[in-house]
Motif scaffolding. Sequence first.
Motif, PDB file in Angstrom:
ATOM      1  N   ALA A   1      10.707   3.469   6.247  1.00  0.00           N
ATOM      2  CA  ALA A   1      10.506   4.476   5.188  1.00  0.00           C
ATOM      3  C   ALA A   1      10.643   5.839   5.854  1.00  0.00           C
ATOM      4  O   ALA A   1       9.834   6.204   6.705  1.00  0.00           O
ATOM      5  CB  ALA A   1       9.129   4.299   4.552  1.00  0.00           C
TER       6      ALA A   1
ATOM      7  N   LYS B   1      10.933   9.068   4.589  1.00  0.00           N
ATOM      8  CA  LYS B   1      10.612  10.365   3.964  1.00  0.00           C
ATOM      9  C   LYS B   1      10.030  11.316   5.008  1.00  0.00           C
ATOM     10  O   LYS B   1       9.249  10.894   5.863  1.00  0.00           O
ATOM     11  CB  LYS B   1       9.643  10.177   2.798  1.00  0.00           C
TER      12      LYS B   1
ATOM     13  N   ASN C   1      12.437   7.969  -0.526  1.00  0.00           N
ATOM     14  CA  ASN C   1      11.704   7.825  -1.782  1.00  0.00           C
ATOM     15  C   ASN C   1      11.702   9.060  -2.679  1.00  0.00           C
ATOM     16  O   ASN C   1      11.066   9.036  -3.719  1.00  0.00           O
ATOM     17  CB  ASN C   1      10.290   7.294  -1.547  1.00  0.00           C
TER      18      ASN C   1
ATOM     19  N   ILE D   1      13.283   3.693  -2.513  1.00  0.00           N
ATOM     20  CA  ILE D   1      12.015   2.962  -2.647  1.00  0.00           C
ATOM     21  C   ILE D   1      10.962   3.701  -3.469  1.00  0.00           C
ATOM     22  O   ILE D   1       9.905   3.159  -3.759  1.00  0.00           O
ATOM     23  CB  ILE D   1      11.433   2.601  -1.256  1.00  0.00           C
TER      24      ILE D   1
ATOM     25  N   MET E   1       9.183  -6.079  -5.745  1.00  0.00           N
ATOM     26  CA  MET E   1       8.556  -5.099  -4.852  1.00  0.00           C
ATOM     27  C   MET E   1       7.164  -4.777  -5.356  1.00  0.00           C
ATOM     28  O   MET E   1       6.933  -4.789  -6.570  1.00  0.00           O
ATOM     29  CB  MET E   1       9.415  -3.839  -4.838  1.00  0.00           C
TER      30      MET E   1
ATOM     31  N   MET F   1       3.539  -2.163  -4.372  1.00  0.00           N
ATOM     32  CA  MET F   1       2.725  -1.261  -3.556  1.00  0.00           C
ATOM     33  C   MET F   1       1.282  -1.685  -3.816  1.00  0.00           C
ATOM     34  O   MET F   1       0.778  -1.475  -4.915  1.00  0.00           O
ATOM     35  CB  MET F   1       2.867   0.181  -4.027  1.00  0.00           C
TER      36      MET F   1
ATOM     37  N   MET G   1       3.203  -2.092   4.216  1.00  0.00           N
ATOM     38  CA  MET G   1       3.519  -0.787   4.779  1.00  0.00           C
ATOM     39  C   MET G   1       2.817  -0.678   6.141  1.00  0.00           C
ATOM     40  O   MET G   1       2.380  -1.685   6.684  1.00  0.00           O
ATOM     41  CB  MET G   1       3.077   0.332   3.824  1.00  0.00           C
ATOM     42  N   SER G   2       2.725   0.551   6.659  1.00  0.00           N
ATOM     43  CA  SER G   2       2.229   0.693   8.033  1.00  0.00           C
ATOM     44  C   SER G   2       0.888   0.009   8.302  1.00  0.00           C
ATOM     45  O   SER G   2       0.711  -0.637   9.320  1.00  0.00           O
ATOM     46  CB  SER G   2       2.106   2.174   8.401  1.00  0.00           C
TER      47      SER G   2
ATOM     48  N   ARG H   1       8.127  -2.245   4.447  1.00  0.00           N
ATOM     49  CA  ARG H   1       8.558  -0.842   4.410  1.00  0.00           C
ATOM     50  C   ARG H   1       7.588  -0.031   5.260  1.00  0.00           C
ATOM     51  O   ARG H   1       6.460   0.219   4.853  1.00  0.00           O
ATOM     52  CB  ARG H   1       8.556  -0.324   2.967  1.00  0.00           C
ATOM     53  N   VAL H   2       8.033   0.348   6.441  1.00  0.00           N
ATOM     54  CA  VAL H   2       7.123   0.966   7.410  1.00  0.00           C
ATOM     55  C   VAL H   2       7.582   2.384   7.741  1.00  0.00           C
ATOM     56  O   VAL H   2       8.744   2.594   8.091  1.00  0.00           O
ATOM     57  CB  VAL H   2       7.062   0.108   8.687  1.00  0.00           C
ATOM     58  N   GLY H   3       6.667   3.340   7.610  1.00  0.00           N
ATOM     59  CA  GLY H   3       6.985   4.734   7.921  1.00  0.00           C
ATOM     60  C   GLY H   3       6.153   5.253   9.076  1.00  0.00           C
ATOM     61  O   GLY H   3       6.605   5.318  10.224  1.00  0.00           O
ATOM     62  N   SER H   4       4.913   5.612   8.788  1.00  0.00           N
ATOM     63  CA  SER H   4       4.093   6.330   9.769  1.00  0.00           C
ATOM     64  C   SER H   4       3.817   5.525  11.043  1.00  0.00           C
ATOM     65  O   SER H   4       3.636   6.117  12.105  1.00  0.00           O
ATOM     66  CB  SER H   4       2.788   6.795   9.122  1.00  0.00           C
TER      67      SER H   4
ATOM     68  N   ARG I   1       2.598  11.695   8.564  1.00  0.00           N
ATOM     69  CA  ARG I   1       3.309  12.783   7.891  1.00  0.00           C
ATOM     70  C   ARG I   1       2.328  13.889   7.545  1.00  0.00           C
ATOM     71  O   ARG I   1       1.165  13.624   7.272  1.00  0.00           O
ATOM     72  CB  ARG I   1       3.919  12.270   6.578  1.00  0.00           C
TER      73      ARG I   1
HETATM   74  C1  LIG Z   1       6.096   6.104   2.322  1.00  0.00           C
HETATM   75  C2  LIG Z   1       6.337   4.779   1.750  1.00  0.00           C
HETATM   76  C3  LIG Z   1       6.159   3.621   2.520  1.00  0.00           C
HETATM   77  C4  LIG Z   1       5.703   3.627   3.954  1.00  0.00           C
HETATM   78  O1  LIG Z   1       4.420   4.168   4.072  1.00  0.00           O
HETATM   79  P1  LIG Z   1       3.690   4.200   5.511  1.00  0.00           P
HETATM   80  O2  LIG Z   1       2.255   4.082   5.184  1.00  0.00           O
HETATM   81  O3  LIG Z   1       4.056   5.497   6.127  1.00  0.00           O
HETATM   82  O4  LIG Z   1       4.205   3.055   6.277  1.00  0.00           O
HETATM   83  C5  LIG Z   1       6.445   2.401   1.915  1.00  0.00           C
HETATM   84  N1  LIG Z   1       6.861   2.308   0.633  1.00  0.00           N
HETATM   85  C6  LIG Z   1       7.031   3.401  -0.136  1.00  0.00           C
HETATM   86  C7  LIG Z   1       7.483   3.223  -1.536  1.00  0.00           C
HETATM   87  C8  LIG Z   1       6.775   4.671   0.397  1.00  0.00           C
HETATM   88  O5  LIG Z   1       6.938   5.746  -0.367  1.00  0.00           O
END
Ligand SMILES: *Cc1c(COP(=O)(O)O)cnc(C)c1O
Length: 235
Positions: A35, A37, A59, A81, A163, A165, A207-208, A223-226, A232
């Motif tokens: 992810a 962003k 996203n 996403i 999908m 969340m 996610m993370s 879906r991994v970001g941080s 962020r």
């Molecule tokens: C930002 C985001 C993620 C990842 O989030 P982290 O907690 O940073 O891993 C996953 N899915 C969606 C839809 C997001 O917007």
Amino acid sequence: MEKEDIRQNIERVLKGIKEAGAHAPVKADVKLLLATKTVNTEDIAYAVNECGVRYIGENRVPELLEKYEELKKLPCSIHFIGTLQKNKVKYICDKVDCIHSVDSLPLALEIDKRCGAIGRVMDVYAEVNIGREESKGGVDPDLLLEFADSLTKLKNIRLSGVMTMAPRCESDAEYEKYFTKTYRLYIDFCKKISFNRDVIPELSMGMSNSYEAAVRCGSTLVRVGSAVFGERAKQ
Ligand SMILES: *Cc1c(COP(=O)(O)O)cnc(C)c1O
């Protein structure tokens, strides 16, 4: 974030996915989607070109458009996403490979129409709001199968996954309750929807702070970001 940290973080996440996979309901080749962003395109290019990442997810539409000239050069799939407004579909339907956040028939019809106009078929996932949270997108769990079935009628959309969340939880055990519930729905989805043989439906969850729990419960795409790029700044 230093490049070397990004590399180590990706390796750690991949190892976590692999270990969690040993406890999954079925053996799956779990995909890592980053992810991206707020992440600059140089760091994204590093993750793709030097660390072997094959999926990235943006996203927000304006940010995707800003970064697209650089992102399109990379050998990876670009997924969308985030929450998607109908009036923004036209900007992205020639740019992304998959949309994870399809949660209404009007949105699906718009994607179908815009993709039809440019002669392409879009991969989409039906989003389910597994915690029934007001603040989140996704259809009610009780309506998912009916909604998914309606998507199969659209010619320029290829329904290829579910999908979710999950709500913010305090523990893995709490996450696993939501993920197990989503996995059961996904299994019903796979049974009910007649997929072409070339489609292996994905379950996009985790996610993370929850990807290991998600993989233990049957996720096929996290879906991994941080956890890779660092925290962020608040948006
Ligand atoms: C930002 C985001 C993620 C990842 O989030 P982290 O907690 O940073 O891993 C996953 N899915 C969606 C839809 C997001 O917007």
